[in-house]
Write an enzyme that holds these catalytic residues in place. Structure first.
Site: not given
Length: 826
Positions: A337, A339, A582
């Site tokens: 991911d 970000t 996250d």
């Protein structure tokens, strides 16, 4: 994590969760603890200290023992009470009564090995427990009018627990307050769509918040909570359920099947058929049974895993399930991911471009108000808050919020409705331009150029009607572009390069614009970063999706469900997939991936489902985890070959002794010496050595392909030497001389197996092999050691003959290993 009400002047006043109307120009940074005043809602201020104490006394506390590791009692029991320890223990007791102490050395070795296993796992337990405390989520609970974070196990029945995006529901309860609260219950029900919760609705432990906020009152705590048992089981330290462990269990099962009939035959042969001294016969029978047991293999596997946990713990990496170390070493595709993984959490606004003649100052006021409308801003909105803080230019009187729509990764935008200073109502959306704008809009071309530079662009659009009206986004009027620059992680480029060198494919999967994500990945040197795909054009057929996944490296505008489907598509092609993330939108994919990796600062839900948590939030820790897994698997494969070669030659020697009706050539002391020098000591060092070989599947087959021919050759060479020696020697002491010659051959052949397994050579590996050879030589030349181990080479003809047979066996070993390597692969 707390919410505070604000008066119409923009000044902050303490309060319970954000009411329907607040001043959008006020400061909303969370502070702990926060005082909460009495309000009309009975749950507003939470329980009092006296009420909490009363509930604790009644046992109404969330005391589920969530453990990250086995207890000391379980560790001792698992290491001591094993099938093979029982067999060896019985044989050890027998030997203590019928033979000299040197024939009982194998028992002391087992005691030492078991002690080492207990100590290492205890060290791993302490490391895991300390890391688990660091990584433990702390829900925010209201008590005595104060909102503060407490440990999960301190929650009592009736506590008011606050919720925000990414928070996990830790106990069962009833919603007390809801502000566009959407909860994902897929981990419990399998239903992927979030459920909108209102006051009075039930919430179940194990679910998590995907959008909005609120609070709930705990109605079930401890073991009564819906997911308590599941959570307890999922968080336990495990030493099973991995290919390595299950492979070793399979091998031990086969060994047991071979050992039982062979041992019975050997006992009959030595005690009944041969009319020898009873005690000597017993000693030689035990000497034939003991080496069949690969007792150190399980120990070394446990030690290797345990030391891996300790090593990773020093790097702030919490391994929630031990097989995850092994699993990540087998991974051939890593899905990242963007970000929080490639980029740091924070962003900076570089530019705001008004559209359609919009007034710049007015746009700034809208952004300032939007920033203040959400008490739980995401990274993008936080950047806007930082650039346009409340109370700044034009914000003294502020606007009043009348409605709010928190950001959702599924819809790709957030929004808010206001009453402006002059009483004019307005509603606004802030989100992905390519979602809010129709295809072919001229503004998209301008945005595309910004995305190609790796910039993130949000569109501010005015809603024509009500914020929650159907199709509100379709008719929104573009007002401004908000250009954000993402902060790249300084170590991300090196990590991507590491995976490329290790032939691990990297896929960047993000909810952001695909071109923008590709530009960020390109800056970090990701191979294939130019191959981007907008997930809205991703095929839905699993096979076609798998092809698209293999052909492209960067995917944008991916929904949480699509992330899950992408992982499944890759797995359908035989890939072992790791997923990092996250955010709450990563939970479903993390759960379904072979290995889920969460950042320590990630949401509570992602940490709950991930097998590995990077507590230091550093993506650069992943290579260490991969390397640790490869060290464990590669080295255990090596040492397993050593142990099972011994098992194979021991079984075959016993069978040959029974068939030829001769005395078993070895006493336990001989095989204890050989096992220590050619297996025990070197295996311990080899199991803990660095190893960067990529993990290969089919552990059992790979080990047995080499162990069986090696064991057959060693048994054949040893028994040949023994038979030749029986014809060469005669008279008193003949059996001891025959045993010494056979021991010499077996040692040399076993040393050659060790020399092959130790490749590729380094200075310490060469030194290790040489030291083991020197140790045997010392036993042969030091008189008291000769007597102790009953090893004395008689004459020169037979000893040199034993060496010659060993040399021939070594040549045959080299040929067989190369043949196996060419036919089946290394």
């Amino acid at each position: 994590m707390t919410q505070r009400a604000l008066d119409s002047s923009g000044e902050q006043t303490p309060g319970s969760p954000r009411p329907a109307m607040i001043d959008a120009g006020a400061e909303l940074d969370p502070v702990h603890p926060v005082e909460l005043p009495p309000s009309g809602h009975p749950d507003a201020t939470g329980l009092t200290t006296a009420e909490v104490a009363e509930r604790v006394a009644r046992g109404e506390v969330n005391d589920v023992p969530v453990r990250s590791s086995r207890s000391l009692t379980e560790i001792v029991r698992a290491n001591v009470f094993t099938r093979f320890n029982l067999i060896i223990g019985v044989l050890w007791v027998i030997m203590l009564f019928v033979a000299p102490i040197q024939d009982s050395l194998f028992g002391f070795v087992i005691v030492a090995n078991t002690g080492i296993g207990i100590i290492q796992e205890w060290r791993a337990k302490k490391t895991l427990d300390s890391l688990a405390v660091i990584g433990e989520a702390k829900p925010t609970v209201r008590r005595d009018g104060v909102a503060a974070e407490i440990s999960t196990h301190e929650i009592v029945l009736g506590d008011v627990v606050e919720l925000g995006p990414g928070d996990k529901v830790v106990v069962d309860g009833t919603v007390a307050e809801a502000d566009s609260l959407e909860i994902d219950e897929s981990l419990l029900t399998g239903e992927a769509d979030p459920v909108l919760k209102r006051a009075g609705d039930p919430v179940m432990s194990g679910s998590f918040v995907v959008a909005g906020g609120g609070a709930f009152t705990a109605t079930k705590v401890g073991r009564e909570a819906y997911a308590a048992q599941l959570a307890e089981e999922a968080s336990r330290f495990t030493l099973v359920h991995s290919e390595l462990r299950s492979g070793i269990s399979t091998i031990l099962k086969y060994v047991t099947w071979m050992m039982v009939p062979t041992a019975i035959g050997l006992i009959i042969s030595q005690l009944v058929v041969k009319d020898n001294n009873f005690k000597d016969s017993v000693a030689r029978t035990v000497g034939g049974i003991v080496p069949m047991i690969p007792e150190g293999l399980v120990l070394l596997t446990s030690v290797a895993f345990a030391i891996g946990v300790v090593r990773l713990g020093r790097k702030q990496c919490l391994v929630q399930e031990l097989p995850a170390i092994e699993g990540l070493a087998r991974v051939d595709v890593v899905c990242l991911d963007k970000t929080g993984t490639l980029t740091e959490g924070g962003m900076d606004i570089t530019e705001v471009r008004p559209l359609n003649g919009s007034d710049e100052a007015y746009v700034h006021q809208v952004l300032r108000s939007l920033g203040s409308s959400d008490p739980r801003p995401n990274a993008s909105l936080q950047a806007i808050i930082d650039a346009y803080p409340a109370g700044g230019e034009g914000g003294e009187r502020g606007w009043t919020v009348t409605d709010a729509m928190p950001f959702s990764s599924a819809r790709k935008y957030s929004g808010a409705a206001f009453t402006e200073t002059d009483g004019t109502p307005s509603a606004w959306l802030l989100g992905a331009p390519d979602v809010l704008l129709p295809d072919g809009d001229g503004t998209l071309t301008e945005i595309e150029h910004l995305n190609e530079q790796g910039l993130r662009v949000l569109l501010l659009a005015r809603v024509r009607g009500e914020l929650d009206a159907p199709g509100a986004a379709d008719g929104a009027v573009p007002t401004a572009l908000v250009v954000l620059e993402q902060r790249l992680r300084p170590d991300a480029g090196e990590t991507l390069a590491y995976f490329a060198q290790q032939n691990v494919a990297t896929k960047v999967i993000s909810g952001d614009n695909a071109v923008s994500v590709g530009a960020v990945a390109g800056k970090l040197g990701l191979a294939g970063a130019e191959n981007t795909l907008d997930a809205r054009r991703m095929p839905t057929d699993p096979d076609e999706m798998a092809t698209a996944m293999e052909e492209n490296a960067v995917f944008g505008r991916v929904t949480p469900q699509q992330k899950r489907d992408m992982v499944a598509a890759l797995q359908s092609r035989g890939h072992t997939v790791a997923m990092t993330g996250d955010g709450v939108n990563d939970v479903l994919a993390l759960k379904d991936a072979d290995i889920g990796v969460s950042m320590g600062s990630g949401s509570e839900a992602t940490r709950a489902v991930a097998q590995i948590v990077l507590l230091n939030n550093s993506f650069a820790t992943l290579p260490s985890v991969v390397a640790e897994g490869r060290r464990v698997i590669g080295n255990i494969t090596r040492v397993a070959t050593l142990f099972l070669t011994k098992t194979v030659y021991s079984v075959l020697l016993a069978i040959l002794v029974v068939c030829f009706q001769v005395e078993y050539p070895f006493l336990p002391r001989h095989l204890t010496l050989l096992s220590t020098l050619t297996i025990g000591v070197p295996a311990f060092f080899l199991a803990l050595a660095p190893n960067k070989e990529r993990a290969q599947p089919h552990f059992v087959r790979r080990v047995m392909r080499y162990a069986i021919p090696s064991g057959v050759i060693a048994a054949a060479a040893t028994f040949t030497t023994y038979l030749v020696a029986r014809h060469h020697y005669a008279g008193p002491g003949a059996l001891e001389a025959e045993t010494s010659a056979a021991t010499l051959t077996l040692f040399l052949v076993s040393m050659w197996v060790l020399a092959i397994i130790a490749r590729p050579y380094t200075w310490w590996r060469i030194g290790l092999v040489a030291a083991m050879g020197l140790g045997f030589l010392i036993v042969l030349v030091v008189p008291w050691l000769q007597d102790f181990f009953a090893l004395k080479l008689v004459g020169t003809t037979m000893p040199w003959g034993a060496v010659g047979i060993a040399v021939a066996a070594a040549a045959l070993l080299e040929f067989s290993w190369r043949l196996v390597g060419r036919r089946f692969g290394a």
